[in-house]
Design a protein around this motif. Sequence first.
Motif, PDB file in Angstrom:
ATOM      1  N   HIS A   1       0.835  -1.204   0.000  1.00  0.00           N
ATOM      2  CA  HIS A   1       0.000   0.000   0.000  1.00  0.00           C
ATOM      3  C   HIS A   1       0.866   1.249   0.000  1.00  0.00           C
ATOM      4  O   HIS A   1       0.600   2.219  -0.726  1.00  0.00           O
ATOM      5  CB  HIS A   1      -0.899   0.017   1.239  1.00  0.00           C
ATOM      6  CG  HIS A   1      -1.915  -1.072   1.282  1.00  0.00           C
ATOM      7  ND1 HIS A   1      -2.852  -1.165   2.291  1.00  0.00           N
ATOM      8  CD2 HIS A   1      -2.157  -2.111   0.453  1.00  0.00           C
ATOM      9  CE1 HIS A   1      -3.626  -2.213   2.082  1.00  0.00           C
ATOM     10  NE2 HIS A   1      -3.220  -2.810   0.978  1.00  0.00           N
ATOM     11  N   VAL A   2       1.914   1.235   0.819  1.00  0.00           N
ATOM     12  CA  VAL A   2       2.814   2.392   0.896  1.00  0.00           C
ATOM     13  C   VAL A   2       3.496   2.627  -0.442  1.00  0.00           C
ATOM     14  O   VAL A   2       3.571   3.758  -0.943  1.00  0.00           O
ATOM     15  CB  VAL A   2       3.852   2.183   2.010  1.00  0.00           C
ATOM     16  CG1 VAL A   2       4.873   3.320   2.003  1.00  0.00           C
ATOM     17  CG2 VAL A   2       3.180   2.086   3.375  1.00  0.00           C
ATOM     18  N   ARG A   3       3.994   1.561  -1.044  1.00  0.00           N
ATOM     19  CA  ARG A   3       4.699   1.684  -2.333  1.00  0.00           C
ATOM     20  C   ARG A   3       3.746   2.166  -3.426  1.00  0.00           C
ATOM     21  O   ARG A   3       4.118   2.981  -4.277  1.00  0.00           O
ATOM     22  CB  ARG A   3       5.285   0.330  -2.718  1.00  0.00           C
ATOM     23  CG  ARG A   3       6.222   0.360  -3.913  1.00  0.00           C
ATOM     24  CD  ARG A   3       7.475   1.134  -3.593  1.00  0.00           C
ATOM     25  NE  ARG A   3       8.572   0.775  -4.501  1.00  0.00           N
ATOM     26  CZ  ARG A   3       9.772   1.299  -4.432  1.00  0.00           C
ATOM     27  NH1 ARG A   3      10.040   2.197  -3.496  1.00  0.00           N
ATOM     28  NH2 ARG A   3      10.723   0.934  -5.274  1.00  0.00           N
ATOM     29  N   THR A   4       2.522   1.676  -3.405  1.00  0.00           N
ATOM     30  CA  THR A   4       1.539   2.110  -4.400  1.00  0.00           C
ATOM     31  C   THR A   4       1.223   3.588  -4.232  1.00  0.00           C
ATOM     32  O   THR A   4       1.097   4.330  -5.223  1.00  0.00           O
ATOM     33  CB  THR A   4       0.270   1.255  -4.300  1.00  0.00           C
ATOM     34  OG1 THR A   4       0.606  -0.117  -4.549  1.00  0.00           O
ATOM     35  CG2 THR A   4      -0.787   1.719  -5.282  1.00  0.00           C
ATOM     36  N   HIS A   5       1.090   4.031  -2.992  1.00  0.00           N
ATOM     37  CA  HIS A   5       0.878   5.454  -2.728  1.00  0.00           C
ATOM     38  C   HIS A   5       2.017   6.280  -3.312  1.00  0.00           C
ATOM     39  O   HIS A   5       1.789   7.268  -4.034  1.00  0.00           O
ATOM     40  CB  HIS A   5       0.776   5.703  -1.227  1.00  0.00           C
ATOM     41  CG  HIS A   5       0.922   7.138  -0.831  1.00  0.00           C
ATOM     42  ND1 HIS A   5      -0.127   8.026  -0.815  1.00  0.00           N
ATOM     43  CD2 HIS A   5       2.028   7.856  -0.449  1.00  0.00           C
ATOM     44  CE1 HIS A   5       0.310   9.223  -0.459  1.00  0.00           C
ATOM     45  NE2 HIS A   5       1.602   9.142  -0.219  1.00  0.00           N
ATOM     46  N   GLN A   6       3.240   5.892  -3.016  1.00  0.00           N
ATOM     47  CA  GLN A   6       4.403   6.652  -3.473  1.00  0.00           C
ATOM     48  C   GLN A   6       4.464   6.725  -4.995  1.00  0.00           C
ATOM     49  O   GLN A   6       4.686   7.797  -5.571  1.00  0.00           O
ATOM     50  CB  GLN A   6       5.678   6.010  -2.925  1.00  0.00           C
ATOM     51  CG  GLN A   6       5.803   6.078  -1.407  1.00  0.00           C
ATOM     52  CD  GLN A   6       6.892   5.167  -0.866  1.00  0.00           C
ATOM     53  OE1 GLN A   6       7.346   4.230  -1.547  1.00  0.00           O
ATOM     54  NE2 GLN A   6       7.306   5.414   0.362  1.00  0.00           N
ATOM     55  N   ALA A   7       4.247   5.591  -5.649  1.00  0.00           N
ATOM     56  CA  ALA A   7       4.331   5.561  -7.113  1.00  0.00           C
ATOM     57  C   ALA A   7       3.196   6.339  -7.762  1.00  0.00           C
ATOM     58  O   ALA A   7       3.391   7.010  -8.788  1.00  0.00           O
ATOM     59  CB  ALA A   7       4.314   4.110  -7.595  1.00  0.00           C
ATOM     60  N   THR A   8       2.014   6.293  -7.170  1.00  0.00           N
ATOM     61  CA  THR A   8       0.868   6.992  -7.753  1.00  0.00           C
ATOM     62  C   THR A   8       1.011   8.502  -7.620  1.00  0.00           C
ATOM     63  O   THR A   8       0.642   9.252  -8.540  1.00  0.00           O
ATOM     64  CB  THR A   8      -0.438   6.520  -7.104  1.00  0.00           C
ATOM     65  OG1 THR A   8      -0.541   5.102  -7.229  1.00  0.00           O
ATOM     66  CG2 THR A   8      -1.647   7.171  -7.760  1.00  0.00           C
TER      67      THR A   8
END
Length: 264
Positions: free
Chosen positions: A129-136
């Motif tokens: 979830h954290v990585r998806t937030h950062q990439a988005t």
Amino acid sequence: MTPSQPAGPRPSLLGVFAHPDDESLLAGGVLAQHAASGAATAVVTTTWSPDSHRAPELAEALAVLGAGDPRLLGFADARVPDSAPGRPRLCDAPIEEVVGLIVGHVRAVRPRIVVTHDAYGQLTGHPDHVRTHQATVLAFHEAGLEHFRPDTGEPWRPEVLYAATHPHSGVGELTALLERVGKKVLSVPDEYVTATVDVTGRSLERKWAAILSHRSEAARERSLPGILARLPARVRESIIATEYFTRLGTGAAGPGGGLRELAV
């Protein structure tokens, strides 16, 4: 939230979430509302392979919500290596690779609104979830740059980026339910929430049906779909009938400098 509902469809919307079922749990009501009004809606899922057992479950959930076909990036779940055999875990993949793939979907869908996880990684702080937030967040800004990954399509600047979140006052019974299975609860101060959306009625029915479409998760005792499935309907509905979002930023100029609400 403004109570007025202007005529015509709501703004087009793209959700970018980590796992199959995140879209239904965190923004299923908003997705259903937008789709029902005639707005284009779509979902990118950053983990799990298109040939995994969760892909058809995701396809069923998206059909219920009216959010098109699955858009699986196919990285492995941080905690389930065989979710994408031969692919790196999302949290190990180069961030620029993940961003480039999301940019391609932003340019293909051309949404006015993008929704993703909050910076905590949504209640339990899952690393995907954290990585998806950062990439988005990066993709939201880079999708409009003509020299960034021109191979992924024509530039497109969405109007506003929202993070699905939970305020301290909105966690309620979730805290005890998640802590009972050994999970932490990461909520944000109430003032961080800029859009609170009531998804009762038909939207709630579709949201719950979409959650149940993720049958492998609903069968598990420690997963949120599984926890919800074992609750009395009244308790479950009180948990999932409201969705919370934080406006993170604006891109293209829109009414008032960007869309201020999801339920417009």
